[in-house]
Design an enzyme around this catalytic site. Structure first.
Site, PDB file in Angstrom:
ATOM      1  N   HIS A  11       6.241 -11.285  -0.894  1.00 37.17           N
ATOM      2  CA  HIS A  11       5.802  -9.900  -0.742  1.00 37.17           C
ATOM      3  C   HIS A  11       6.552  -9.123   0.334  1.00 37.17           C
ATOM      4  O   HIS A  11       6.631  -7.898   0.274  1.00 37.17           O
ATOM      5  CB  HIS A  11       4.297  -9.901  -0.400  1.00 37.17           C
ATOM      6  CG  HIS A  11       3.696  -8.551  -0.266  1.00 37.17           C
ATOM      7  ND1 HIS A  11       3.551  -7.687  -1.329  1.00 37.17           N
ATOM      8  CD2 HIS A  11       3.176  -7.890   0.823  1.00 37.17           C
ATOM      9  CE1 HIS A  11       2.974  -6.572  -0.921  1.00 37.17           C
ATOM     10  NE2 HIS A  11       2.754  -6.654   0.374  1.00 37.17           N
TER      11      HIS A  11
ATOM     12  N   TRP B  42       0.833  -1.201   0.000  1.00 36.99           N
ATOM     13  CA  TRP B  42       0.000   0.000   0.000  1.00 36.99           C
ATOM     14  C   TRP B  42       0.871   1.256   0.000  1.00 36.99           C
ATOM     15  O   TRP B  42       0.497   2.283  -0.573  1.00 36.99           O
ATOM     16  CB  TRP B  42      -0.941   0.005   1.195  1.00 36.99           C
ATOM     17  CG  TRP B  42      -1.372   1.398   1.585  1.00 36.99           C
ATOM     18  CD1 TRP B  42      -0.936   2.123   2.651  1.00 36.99           C
ATOM     19  CD2 TRP B  42      -2.298   2.245   0.874  1.00 36.99           C
ATOM     20  NE1 TRP B  42      -1.525   3.374   2.653  1.00 36.99           N
ATOM     21  CE2 TRP B  42      -2.361   3.472   1.572  1.00 36.99           C
ATOM     22  CE3 TRP B  42      -3.076   2.081  -0.279  1.00 36.99           C
ATOM     23  CZ2 TRP B  42      -3.179   4.531   1.164  1.00 36.99           C
ATOM     24  CZ3 TRP B  42      -3.877   3.147  -0.702  1.00 36.99           C
ATOM     25  CH2 TRP B  42      -3.926   4.343   0.016  1.00 36.99           C
TER      26      TRP B  42
END
Length: 315
Positions: A294, A111
């Protein structure tokens, strides 16, 4: 392989009132006379961690980190009102003005990469460059992959726990079903949904799943803000006017130096988004880590980010 710089403590911490409702927590560390960098954490709603300071040479960088609205030490906790992408972009500008910085490097992952792109496209004249990791552009396809159908084919065991709070008849719209529970008046209902949501992300973030991460994300004080704020942003499509807004506006930042670091086996933010961003912004350096998922803490990603921050210190 490069590893983290030694742990350091902030030389300045404080609170900045950014609206009648919200106050954000910030910290400065490193060299007060160094090159300024703003670190944008993930989530939204993830909050900051001391380890984030260690991605930068403390002799070269003036490191500014803050808890975004509603999370970490910012107040009010888990608040969804006045909490949008554009509120956060405004907060970043208020911080820049507070610190009397003309231009800075913008560093963000997951994000944080979304927010970094949104900020840079709004204020390109305030950016010296971008270091991005685990690209997420908050498009419907990305949300559907991770929260409705796609990632579950790779992690069916973790998916089973994610589904537990949601009855069968509501599973055709998992985002909506979670949002209803995460905004419930019943705190136990909120917490059950928040833990399921947060642990799902922790279970899929690393190439080799980490029990420690899962336990950390399950903590009540983390999970509620993380899950509520993420879901709030996602049901509102990031508060963008168009699904491909960040790609369509890439012309605004194409002149800036950039680095894109992406784990090939990133399940949370699959590599297709990083690839499409690079196709639109070909002057940005594109680094694929072939043995990573990730997480910012995976060795190959950590190495690439530290090398990038060292190079940008010379800009």
């Amino acid at each position: 392989m490069r590893d983290l710089y030694p742990a350091i403590e902030p030389y300045n911490q404080g609170k900045l009132k950014v609206s009648a409702l919200h106050t954000i927590h910030y910290e400065e560390s490193g060299n007060p006379q160094g090159k300024p960098v703003i670190f944008l954490h993930g989530g939204p709603g993830g909050g900051i961690s001391p380890i984030y300071r260690q991605y930068f040479d403390p002799q070269q960088w003036r490191i500014i980190i803050f808890d975004q609205r509603g999370c970490g030490q910012s107040t009010p906790y888990a608040e969804l009102r006045e909490n949008t992408t554009w509120d956060l972009v405004q907060d970043i500008e208020q911080l820049r003005q507070q610190f009397k910085i003309d231009k800075w490097v913008v560093f963000g992952g997951s994000w944080g990469s979304t927010l970094a792109l949104a900020y840079a496209q709004t204020h390109p004249e305030r950016c010296k460059g971008l270091i991005l990791r685990g690209i997420f552009m908050l498009r419907p396809s990305e949300i559907r992959w991770f929260y409705q159908e796609g990632a579950n084919y790779i992690y069916p065991d973790a998916w089973q726990a994610y589904l537990r709070p949601i009855p069968l008849e509501e599973r055709d719209d998992l985002l909506g079903a979670f949002y209803k529970r995460l905004t419930s008046e019943d705190r136990q209902v909120r917490l059950e949904a928040a833990r399921a949501w947060s642990v799902w992300e922790a279970s899929t973030s690393k190439l080799i799943p980490s029990t420690i991460s899962q336990q950390s994300f399950a903590r009540e004080e983390f999970a509620e803000a993380f899950a509520r704020i993420e879901c709030h942003y996602f049901v509102n499509r990031g508060f963008f006017t168009q699904d491909n807004q960040l790609l369509q506006n890439i012309k605004r930042i194409r002149h800036l130096p950039g680095v894109i670091v992406q784990g090939r086996y990133d399940v949370v933010c699959p590599m297709i988004s990083a690839w499409e961003l690079h196709q639109a912004w070909q002057s940005a350096e594109f680094i694929v880590i072939n043995d990573a998922g990730h997480s910012v803490s995976e060795p190959g990603i950590k190495d690439a980010l530290i090398r990038a921050s060292d190079r940008f210190a010379a800009l």
